[in-house]
Design a protein around this motif. Structure first.
Motif, PDB file in Angstrom:
ATOM      1  N   GLU A  15      -9.489   5.904 -10.216  1.00  0.00           N
ATOM      2  CA  GLU A  15      -8.407   6.530  -9.163  1.00  0.00           C
ATOM      3  C   GLU A  15      -8.731   5.454  -8.132  1.00  0.00           C
ATOM      4  O   GLU A  15      -7.596   5.129  -7.327  1.00  0.00           O
ATOM      5  CB  GLU A  15      -9.417   7.755  -8.691  1.00  0.00           C
ATOM      6  N   ILE A  18      -5.929   2.835  -8.919  1.00  0.00           N
ATOM      7  CA  ILE A  18      -4.687   3.190  -8.560  1.00  0.00           C
ATOM      8  C   ILE A  18      -4.261   3.395  -7.249  1.00  0.00           C
ATOM      9  O   ILE A  18      -3.098   2.707  -6.711  1.00  0.00           O
ATOM     10  CB  ILE A  18      -4.480   4.824  -9.341  1.00  0.00           C
ATOM     11  N   TYR A  19      -5.245   3.700  -6.487  1.00  0.00           N
ATOM     12  CA  TYR A  19      -5.013   3.349  -4.954  1.00  0.00           C
ATOM     13  C   TYR A  19      -4.879   2.146  -4.509  1.00  0.00           C
ATOM     14  O   TYR A  19      -3.894   1.727  -3.541  1.00  0.00           O
ATOM     15  CB  TYR A  19      -6.164   4.120  -4.233  1.00  0.00           C
ATOM     16  N   HIS A  21      -3.725  -0.397  -6.308  1.00  0.00           N
ATOM     17  CA  HIS A  21      -2.581  -0.768  -6.743  1.00  0.00           C
ATOM     18  C   HIS A  21      -1.494  -0.401  -5.748  1.00  0.00           C
ATOM     19  O   HIS A  21      -0.445  -1.123  -5.281  1.00  0.00           O
ATOM     20  CB  HIS A  21      -2.104  -0.369  -8.135  1.00  0.00           C
ATOM     21  N   LYS A  22      -1.437   0.863  -5.344  1.00  0.00           N
ATOM     22  CA  LYS A  22      -0.314   1.371  -4.236  1.00  0.00           C
ATOM     23  C   LYS A  22      -0.462   0.596  -3.190  1.00  0.00           C
ATOM     24  O   LYS A  22       0.533   0.449  -2.340  1.00  0.00           O
ATOM     25  CB  LYS A  22      -0.568   2.890  -4.169  1.00  0.00           C
ATOM     26  N   PHE A  23      -1.864   0.602  -2.614  1.00  0.00           N
ATOM     27  CA  PHE A  23      -1.713  -0.179  -1.287  1.00  0.00           C
ATOM     28  C   PHE A  23      -1.185  -1.618  -1.569  1.00  0.00           C
ATOM     29  O   PHE A  23      -0.438  -2.282  -0.534  1.00  0.00           O
ATOM     30  CB  PHE A  23      -3.139  -0.248  -0.604  1.00  0.00           C
ATOM     31  N   CYS A  24      -1.582  -2.531  -2.314  1.00  0.00           N
ATOM     32  CA  CYS A  24      -1.041  -3.704  -2.656  1.00  0.00           C
ATOM     33  C   CYS A  24       0.578  -3.720  -2.671  1.00  0.00           C
ATOM     34  O   CYS A  24       1.353  -4.564  -1.840  1.00  0.00           O
ATOM     35  CB  CYS A  24      -1.533  -4.546  -3.816  1.00  0.00           C
ATOM     36  N   GLU A  25       1.257  -2.748  -3.347  1.00  0.00           N
ATOM     37  CA  GLU A  25       2.717  -2.730  -3.626  1.00  0.00           C
ATOM     38  C   GLU A  25       3.275  -2.505  -2.133  1.00  0.00           C
ATOM     39  O   GLU A  25       4.334  -3.088  -1.823  1.00  0.00           O
ATOM     40  CB  GLU A  25       2.973  -1.444  -4.431  1.00  0.00           C
ATOM     41  N   GLU A  26       2.577  -1.651  -1.541  1.00  0.00           N
ATOM     42  CA  GLU A  26       3.269  -1.189  -0.157  1.00  0.00           C
ATOM     43  C   GLU A  26       2.861  -2.478   0.590  1.00  0.00           C
ATOM     44  O   GLU A  26       3.877  -2.350   1.739  1.00  0.00           O
ATOM     45  CB  GLU A  26       2.483  -0.016   0.632  1.00  0.00           C
ATOM     46  N   ASN A  74      -5.643   1.907   5.788  1.00  0.00           N
ATOM     47  CA  ASN A  74      -6.106   2.873   4.728  1.00  0.00           C
ATOM     48  C   ASN A  74      -6.020   4.298   5.060  1.00  0.00           C
ATOM     49  O   ASN A  74      -6.263   4.834   6.155  1.00  0.00           O
ATOM     50  CB  ASN A  74      -7.580   2.701   4.624  1.00  0.00           C
ATOM     51  N   ASN A  76      -7.011   6.889   2.872  1.00  0.00           N
ATOM     52  CA  ASN A  76      -7.723   7.570   2.014  1.00  0.00           C
ATOM     53  C   ASN A  76      -9.089   7.331   2.503  1.00  0.00           C
ATOM     54  O   ASN A  76      -9.787   6.329   2.362  1.00  0.00           O
ATOM     55  CB  ASN A  76      -7.564   7.177   0.416  1.00  0.00           C
ATOM     56  N   HIS A 230      -1.392   4.261 -17.032  1.00  0.00           N
ATOM     57  CA  HIS A 230      -0.809   3.676 -15.867  1.00  0.00           C
ATOM     58  C   HIS A 230      -0.669   2.171 -15.983  1.00  0.00           C
ATOM     59  O   HIS A 230      -0.833   1.675 -16.905  1.00  0.00           O
ATOM     60  CB  HIS A 230      -1.731   3.785 -14.513  1.00  0.00           C
TER      61      HIS A 230
END
Length: 269
Positions: A15, A18-19, A21-26, A74, A76, A230
């Motif tokens: 988890e 996953i977070y 990865h999302k942060f890096c993409e954004e 951040n 989360n 994922h």
């Protein structure tokens, strides 16, 4: 406190990934799966069955940007970034932790650690392999001293082990007044020697196990690999990287070498 099972530890770490990865993409940041996590993605499409932690690489410039951006952006609050620059941390790289968990580790540290993923910087080294190796070994020598601030050495065991531990304890006394944080920042400073240069021929990382140097061309492109249902980024040349690090990486090791970190973790009350 409730103890987490082996599978629960892996799920919490996943988890966090996953977070991350999302942060890096954004934020348009590059990372790659690393070490056993990369091997697990290629060989098992997920965790190595007996493994329970997650490692990623970030090119140094992205790593530094991540360090500056994460706390600011951040969303989360269960996830926290831990580093030598803002915490009394004990390793020269980043950990992203779940701060609703507590992990018991046999290491001297001044902050509470939760289940984590490790984030390692990939540094430009030099176009000359010998210079790259010299720089790495220079950082490893400082890491050797830092280990003597982090670990306890008991004068026990056979005669050879006793003599070895006596030497370790003498080194500890000699560096007693040298702060651990000073040594860790020194390692980071050495590693950033070529940070401002264009990508050099060799790229590497100083960890607490061994010296690693790769040809930087191996990290010039990336692909998405499956990991526990994922998709995460990995170096496109993962075969060469895994071969250099593990050898015949598709072959399973003997059962007596299938060792997990045995993370002992608990949910906070």
């Amino acid at each position: 406190m409730k103890k987490l099972t082996f599978e629960e530890v892996k799920q919490v770490a996943l988890e966090i990934l996953i977070y991350f990865h999302k942060f890096c993409e954004e934020n348009n940041l590059t990372y790659y799966l690393a070490y056993g996590t990369l091997l697990g993605a290629v060989r098992h499409k997920g965790f190595i069955p007996w493994d329970d932690d997650i490692d990623v690489y970030m090119p140094r410039n992205d790593y530094e940007k991540f360090l500056k951006l994460f706390d600011k952006n951040n969303s989360n609050r269960d996830i926290k970034l831990v580093s030598i620059y803002k915490d009394e941390f004990y390793l020269p790289f980043l950990k992203l932790i779940n701060n609703q968990t507590i992990v018991n580790e046999n290491i001297i540290y001044k902050i509470q650690i939760g289940i984590w993923i490790d984030i390692f910087p990939l540094d430009n080294m030099s176009n000359d392999y010998k210079k790259a190796l010299f720089l790495h070994k220079k950082a490893r020598r400082v890491m050797f001293l830092a280990d003597h601030k982090r670990f306890k050495f008991n004068v026990s065991g056979n005669l050879f082990q006793k003599l070895k531990n006596i030497i370790h304890k003498l080194i500890q006394k000699l560096i007693f007044f040298v702060p651990l944080k000073y040594l860790l920042i020194k390692i980071d400073t050495i590693s950033k020697t070529y940070m401002e240069k264009e990508m050099t021929k060799y790229i590497g990382h100083v960890n607490d196990v061994k010296v690693e140097i790769y040809e930087s061309i191996l990290f010039q492109s990336k692909i998405l690999l499956d990991f526990e249902g994922h998709k995460f980024w990995a170096p496109k040349e993962y075969d060469k990287i895994l071969t250099q690090y593990f050898g015949d990486y598709m072959k399973l090791p003997p059962e007596n070498e299938r060792i997990s970190h045995k993370i002992e973790a608990y949910w906070k009350e």
